[in-house]
Design a protein around this motif. Structure first.
Motif, PDB file in Angstrom:
ATOM      1  N   ASN A   7       0.815  -0.967  -0.044  1.00 33.63           N
ATOM      2  CA  ASN A   7       0.148  -0.004  -0.057  1.00 33.63           C
ATOM      3  C   ASN A   7       1.015   1.252  -0.173  1.00 33.63           C
ATOM      4  O   ASN A   7       1.418   1.600   0.886  1.00 33.63           O
ATOM      5  CB  ASN A   7      -1.010   0.179   1.333  1.00 33.63           C
ATOM      6  N   GLN A  33      -1.566  -0.906  -3.789  1.00 33.60           N
ATOM      7  CA  GLN A  33      -2.763  -0.437  -3.360  1.00 33.60           C
ATOM      8  C   GLN A  33      -2.830   0.922  -2.981  1.00 33.60           C
ATOM      9  O   GLN A  33      -1.728   1.574  -2.675  1.00 33.60           O
ATOM     10  CB  GLN A  33      -3.484  -0.953  -2.153  1.00 33.60           C
ATOM     11  N   TYR A 109      -7.577  -4.102  -2.213  1.00 28.53           N
ATOM     12  CA  TYR A 109      -7.575  -3.029  -0.986  1.00 28.53           C
ATOM     13  C   TYR A 109      -8.888  -3.204  -0.462  1.00 28.53           C
ATOM     14  O   TYR A 109      -9.882  -2.444  -0.758  1.00 28.53           O
ATOM     15  CB  TYR A 109      -7.282  -1.656  -1.906  1.00 28.53           C
ATOM     16  N   ASP A 150      -3.721  -5.054   0.992  1.00 27.16           N
ATOM     17  CA  ASP A 150      -3.970  -4.435   2.131  1.00 27.16           C
ATOM     18  C   ASP A 150      -5.487  -4.962   2.613  1.00 27.16           C
ATOM     19  O   ASP A 150      -6.319  -4.364   2.045  1.00 27.16           O
ATOM     20  CB  ASP A 150      -3.993  -2.996   2.023  1.00 27.16           C
TER      21      ASP A 150
END
Length: 263
Positions: A7, A33, A109, A150
């Protein structure tokens, strides 16, 4: 083959860090992400110069996912099925050919879900239910499958610095953890935990209250493997050092090594 997830908390703001890490670690496939930009604004040229094929699925200022691969994608598909009205850019699937068949990688995500009393938490749980159905369908193909991203899920007490402080948070609520365990119950393997059961293996440190300096972390970024992928798992790790760079993301890369050979 090294597959990683990160991320980046805005790919354009963290581009220098992303490029440095790609040069250092040279992963074969990367799931990003929270890219936070529309596809036309994604800084693909700088990444392509390092030898990656780039596929992005983004939206302006929020969310956004991307796949980077040293190998050509046979196909890519955005959006998680199960809700035609969900326009948030949170899911991107890619397939690459291997000598033994194909490898399917899903970059995700998962919604944060806070505050719990708002409509954001039901959205999180519904999204997890859709991911469960996606996984159930994909596992039927008996292909090597990697779910990477994530997840915004703290799976267990050993994955957070102070469990008591998180009991009412959407990331650690019982229903959240139960949904995650149901996902594992399909036959998916938590790659990092398959390699090490040590506590304190965090992937996220908040920008606030000196969390990084105090090591007040969470493990919320995961790579889940189908049986055909977990059978080829060699190693897994967390590139924690990246969090100490200038202008870092609050997350760090997590990676796995699989004994797979691309065609």
């Amino acid at each position: 083959m090294r597959i990683a997830t990160w991320n980046v908390a805005s790919v354009r703001q963290r581009l220098e860090n992303l490029l440095a890490w790609l040069k250092d670690c040279a992963p074969d496939i990367v799931c990003l992400q929270e890219t936070k930009c529309v596809d036309e604004a994604f800084p693909r040229e700088a990444i392509e110069q390092l030898g990656y094929n780039v596929v992005a699925h983004g939206q302006k200022g929020f969310n956004g996912v991307a796949l980077l691969s040293k190998y050509q994608f046979d196909e890519t598909k955005p959006r998680l099925f199960g809700d035609d009205e969900d326009v948030q850019a949170r899911f991107l699937e890619g397939v690459v050919s291997l000598k033994s068949g194909v490898l399917r990688v899903a970059c995700l995500y998962l919604p944060n879900g806070n505050p719990v009393g708002s409509d954001k938490y039901p959205y999180k749980l519904k999204w997890m239910s859709r991911l469960l159905e996606y996984s159930r369908q994909r596992l039927k193909t008996e292909e090597p499958l990697v779910l990477a991203g994530d997840f915004n899920v703290i799976p267990a007490a050993e994955d957070v610095h102070n469990p008591a402080a998180w009991v009412n948070d959407a990331l650690f609520r019982p229903q959240t953890r139960e949904s995650f365990q149901t996902l594992l119950g399909l036959g998916l393997t938590d790659a990092l935990r398959a390699v090490s059961d040590k506590p304190g293996q965090y992937t996220f440190w908040d920008y606030q209250a000196g969390a990084w300096q105090k090591n007040w972390g969470l493990r919320i970024d995961h790579l889940l493997l189908s049986p055909q992928a977990s059978d080829r798992l060699v190693d897994a790790g967390i590139d924690k050092y990246v969090r100490a760079w200038e202008k870092p993301s609050d997350h760090v890369p997590v990676w796995i090594d699989l004994d797979l050979e691309a065609a």
